[in-house]
Motif scaffolding. Structure first.
Motif, PDB file in Angstrom:
ATOM      1  N   VAL A 256       0.842  -1.207   0.000  1.00 29.18           N
ATOM      2  CA  VAL A 256       0.000   0.000   0.000  1.00 29.18           C
ATOM      3  C   VAL A 256       0.874   1.252   0.000  1.00 29.18           C
ATOM      4  N   GLY A 257       1.916   1.263   0.828  1.00 34.88           N
ATOM      5  CA  GLY A 257       2.821   2.410   0.882  1.00 34.88           C
ATOM      6  C   GLY A 257       3.517   2.636  -0.439  1.00 34.88           C
ATOM      7  N   LEU A 258       3.911   1.534  -1.099  1.00 37.00           N
ATOM      8  CA  LEU A 258       4.577   1.622  -2.400  1.00 37.00           C
ATOM      9  C   LEU A 258       3.659   2.250  -3.444  1.00 37.00           C
ATOM     10  N   VAL A 259       2.394   1.820  -3.464  1.00 32.43           N
ATOM     11  CA  VAL A 259       1.417   2.388  -4.410  1.00 32.43           C
ATOM     12  C   VAL A 259       1.193   3.869  -4.122  1.00 32.43           C
ATOM     13  N   VAL A 308       5.799  16.770  10.042  1.00 33.76           N
ATOM     14  CA  VAL A 308       4.965  15.604   9.676  1.00 33.76           C
ATOM     15  C   VAL A 308       5.609  14.321  10.192  1.00 33.76           C
ATOM     16  N   GLY A 309       6.943  14.268  10.176  1.00 36.39           N
ATOM     17  CA  GLY A 309       7.644  13.099  10.705  1.00 36.39           C
ATOM     18  C   GLY A 309       7.332  12.862  12.172  1.00 36.39           C
ATOM     19  N   GLY A 316       0.608   7.905  13.622  1.00 29.48           N
ATOM     20  CA  GLY A 316       0.576   6.928  12.540  1.00 29.48           C
ATOM     21  C   GLY A 316       0.186   7.563  11.210  1.00 29.48           C
ATOM     22  N   PRO A 317       0.091   6.762  10.134  1.00 33.20           N
ATOM     23  CA  PRO A 317      -0.095   7.327   8.793  1.00 33.20           C
ATOM     24  C   PRO A 317      -1.533   7.691   8.420  1.00 33.20           C
ATOM     25  N   SER A 365       3.616   7.404   4.152  1.00 33.08           N
ATOM     26  CA  SER A 365       3.368   6.183   3.364  1.00 33.08           C
ATOM     27  C   SER A 365       4.640   5.357   3.237  1.00 33.08           C
ATOM     28  N   GLN A 366       5.733   6.048   2.913  1.00 30.81           N
ATOM     29  CA  GLN A 366       7.011   5.378   2.703  1.00 30.81           C
ATOM     30  C   GLN A 366       7.519   4.726   3.988  1.00 30.81           C
ATOM     31  N   THR A 367       7.512   5.484   5.077  1.00 33.78           N
ATOM     32  CA  THR A 367       8.044   4.983   6.348  1.00 33.78           C
ATOM     33  C   THR A 367       7.194   3.848   6.896  1.00 33.78           C
ATOM     34  N   ASN A 368       5.869   3.989   6.843  1.00 32.97           N
ATOM     35  CA  ASN A 368       4.982   2.946   7.355  1.00 32.97           C
ATOM     36  C   ASN A 368       5.169   1.645   6.580  1.00 32.97           C
TER      37      ASN A 368
END
Length: 469
Positions: A256-259, A308-309, A316-317, A365-368
Motif C-alpha cells: 500500500v505504501g509503495l502504491v 509531519v515526521g 501513525g499514517p 506512506s514510505q516509512t509505514n
C-alpha cells in the motif's frame, strides 16, 4: 545524517535544476529540443537502470565504500559539467551524476532504517523528506537566478563545494552499519532488470518528449521493458538468492505504501513540469519569476516534512495520508480551472496547499511501508521503492506532456486566429487544465487506496535489541 542529506539534496537538486537551462543550452550548443531533452532523459534512464541493482550492491559493499563511491561519481560528474564546452561532455557529466545519485538514495534510506528504531523513524524520515521535496522544488528557482545573473555553468559550481564537504564529512564520521552477505550475482537477472526498467523509463520519457505514443520506438521500448520485467519477476521467484527479493510484496502495508509513493510521485513530477510551463507560456513569466512563484510552496514543504515526521511517530499514517490525498485532489481540481487571467496570488496559494498535501502523504506512506519489512529485506524494499519512483516520474511527465500537447492542438485547430500570441497563451492554458485533470484523477485513485492504510505495529524493545545486536 548530515553527509547523507547534503549529498542527497545535491543529487535531487541536479535532477531538476538543469531543466530550466535547456533553452540556453539549445542556443549555446545549437541543439534541437529532442536532443537537449536527453540531458534529463539520460539522467532518469541511468537511475532507472542502476537503482534496482542497488539492493544487491548494499549486500556486497560496506556503507562507507558505497558512500565514497557515490560521492566520487557525483563530484566527477559535477566538475565535468562545470567545465563542459560541448553537449557530449555535458551528457557524460549527467550520466556520472546519475550514477552517484542512484547509489546514494537507496543507501540513505537503508542506513536510516538500520540506525533508527521504528518509533523514531518518522522524525528521521521527515528530515530526509525535507531534502527529497525541497531539492527538486528549489532547483528551478536557484538555477533561474544563476542563469539570469551568471551562466548555466554555475549550476554545477554551486553543487561542487557541497558535495566535497559531504564527502569529507562522510569519510570522517560514516560508520559501516549494513550487513554484508554477498549473495550470488545472476547476470541474467541484471540483464532483465536493465532491459525492463530501462525500457519502460526510456519509452515513457521519449513519448513525453515527442508527444507521440504511436512512435514505433516508444511502443517497442515499453513492450520490451514490460516483457523483460515479467521475466525478471518470474526468475526472482524461482531463485534461492534473488537479486531483488519480491517477498516484500507479501507485506500488505509495504505494498500500500509503495502504491501511495508511486501515485504521489506521478502527481509531483507531472505538476512540477506543467506548472512552470503554464507560468512561462500562458502567463508570460520569465524563468526566474516562475521559479520565485513556486518557491513558497517548496519552502513550506521543506519546513513541514520534519513536523509531519513527528506527527507520524505520534499518530501513525492514517490521519495524515487520507486528508493529504483529499487536499491534493481538491487543489488539482482548482488548478484545472486556472486561466491566463488567474492571479499570481491564487497560483501561490494553490501550490502551497498542493505541497502541504504532498508532505502529508509521501513520508508517512514510505516509512509505514518500510517499517513492516524485516531487517534482511530493507535493501530490497528501498531499492524497489526508489526504482518505482523513477518509473512514476517518467510515466507522470510523459502522460501529462501528451495530454497538455493534445489540449493545445485541439484548441488551436478550432481557433479563428491561430497566429495570435494571445490565442497561443489561451491554448496553452487549455492544455494545462487537461493535464491537471489527469493529475487529479491519479490523486483520487490514491485516495481510494489510502483508505486501506493501517499503522504498522513494531515492538520497541525487540527492535531496539535487534538494532543493538
Amino acid at each position: 545524517m548530515v553527509a547523507l542529506c547534503t549529498a542527497g539534496f545535491i543529487g535531487l537538486f541536479s535532477e531538476t535544476a538543469l531543466n530550466i537551462a535547456l533553452s540556453d543550452l539549445m542556443k549555446t550548443f545549437e541543439l534541437s529540443a529532442a536532443t537537449a531533452q536527453w540531458l534529463t532523459t539520460g539522467y532518469l534512464l541511468t537511475l532507472g537502470i542502476l537503482v534496482p541493482v542497488s539492493g544487491l550492491l548494499l549486500q556486497w559493499f560496506t556503507t562507507r565504500q558505497l558512500f565514497i563511491s557515490a560521492l566520487a561519481f557525483a563530484i566527477a560528474g559535477t566538475l565535468l559539467g562545470a567545465l563542459s564546452f560541448s553537449f557530449e561532455l555535458l551528457m557524460v557529466s549527467r550520466v556520472l551524476q546519475a550514477i552517484g545519485t542512484g547509489l546514494l538514495l537507496p543507501l540513505m534510506f537503508n542506513t536510516i532504517l538500520i540506525i533508527f528504531p521504528p518509533h523514531k523513524r518518522g522524525a528521521a524520515m521527515g528530515i530526509v523528506g525535507l531534502v527529497i521535496m525541497f531539492a527538486p522544488a528549489a532547483g528551478p528557482m536557484l538555477a533561474g537566478l544563476m542563469i539570469e545573473f551568471l551562466s548555466w555553468h554555475y549550476i554545477f559550481w554551486f553543487s561542487l563545494p557541497l558535495l566535497i564537504l559531504s564527502l569529507f564529512c562522510g569519510i570522517r564520521y560514516m560508520q559501516n552499519v549494513s550487513a554484508i552477505t554477498k549473495p550470488g550475482i545472476d547476470l541474467l537477472s541484471i540483464a532483465l532488470s536493465t532491459a525492463g526498467f530501462g525500457g519502460i523509463v526510456f519509452g515513457f520519457s521519449h513519448a513525453g518528449e515527442s508527444g507521440g505514443w504511436s512512435s514505433m520506438l516508444v511502443i517497442v521500448s515499453i513492450a520490451v521493458g514490460a516483457v523483460s520485467l515479467v521475466l525478471f519477476c518470474l526468475r526472482q521467484n524461482v531463485m534461492k538468492q534473488p537479486m531483488l527479493n519480491l517477498r516484500v510484496f507479501q507485506y500488505p502495508m509495504f505494498t500500500v505504501g509503495l502504491v501511495m509513493v508511486f501515485l504521489c510521485f506521478m502527481v509531483i513530477l507531472s505538476s512540477m513540469l506543467v506548472l512552470p510551463l503554464f507560468l512561462q507560456n500562458a502567463m508570460a513569466m520569465s524563468a526566474m519569476t516562475a521559479g520565485l512563484v513556486l518557491l513558497p510552496g517548496g519552502v513550506l514543504n521543506g519546513i513541514l516534512s520534519p513536523i509531519v515526521g513527528v506527527l507520524f511517530d505520534k499518530f501513525g499514517p492514517r490521519w495524515l495520508v487520507i486528508p493529504g490525498l483529499a487536499l491534493i485532489a481538491v487543489v488539482l481540481w482548482f488548478f484545472s480551472g486556472v486561466t491566463v487571467a488567474s492571479s499570481v496570488g491564487l497560483i501561490i496559494v494553490l501550490h502551497c496547499c498542493l505541497m502541504l498535501g504532498i508532505s502529508f502523504v509521501m513520508m508517512p506512506s514510505q516509512t509505514n511501508g518500510l517499517n513492516q519489512l524485516p531487517k534482511q529485506l530493507y535493501p530490497d524494499g528501498t531499492a524497489i521503492m526508489n526504482t518505482l519512483q523513477q518509473i512514476a516520474g517518467a510515466i507522470g511527465t510523459a502522460v501529462s506532456v501528451s495530454v497538455l500537447s493534445k489540449g493545445v492542438d485541439s484548441y488551436m485547430s478550432r481557433s479563428a486566429a491561430p497566429t495570435n500570441p494571445h490565442e497561443a497563451a489561451i491554448a496553452f492554458s487549455n492544455g494545462s487544465q487537461n493535464a491537471f485533470v489527469f493529475a487529479m484523477l491519479v490523486a483520487v485513485i490514491g485516495f481510494a487506496i489510502a483508505l486501506f492504510i493501517r499503522r504498522v505495529k513494531v515492538a520497541k524493545g525487540a527492535e531496539a535489541a535487534r538494532s543493538m545486536h
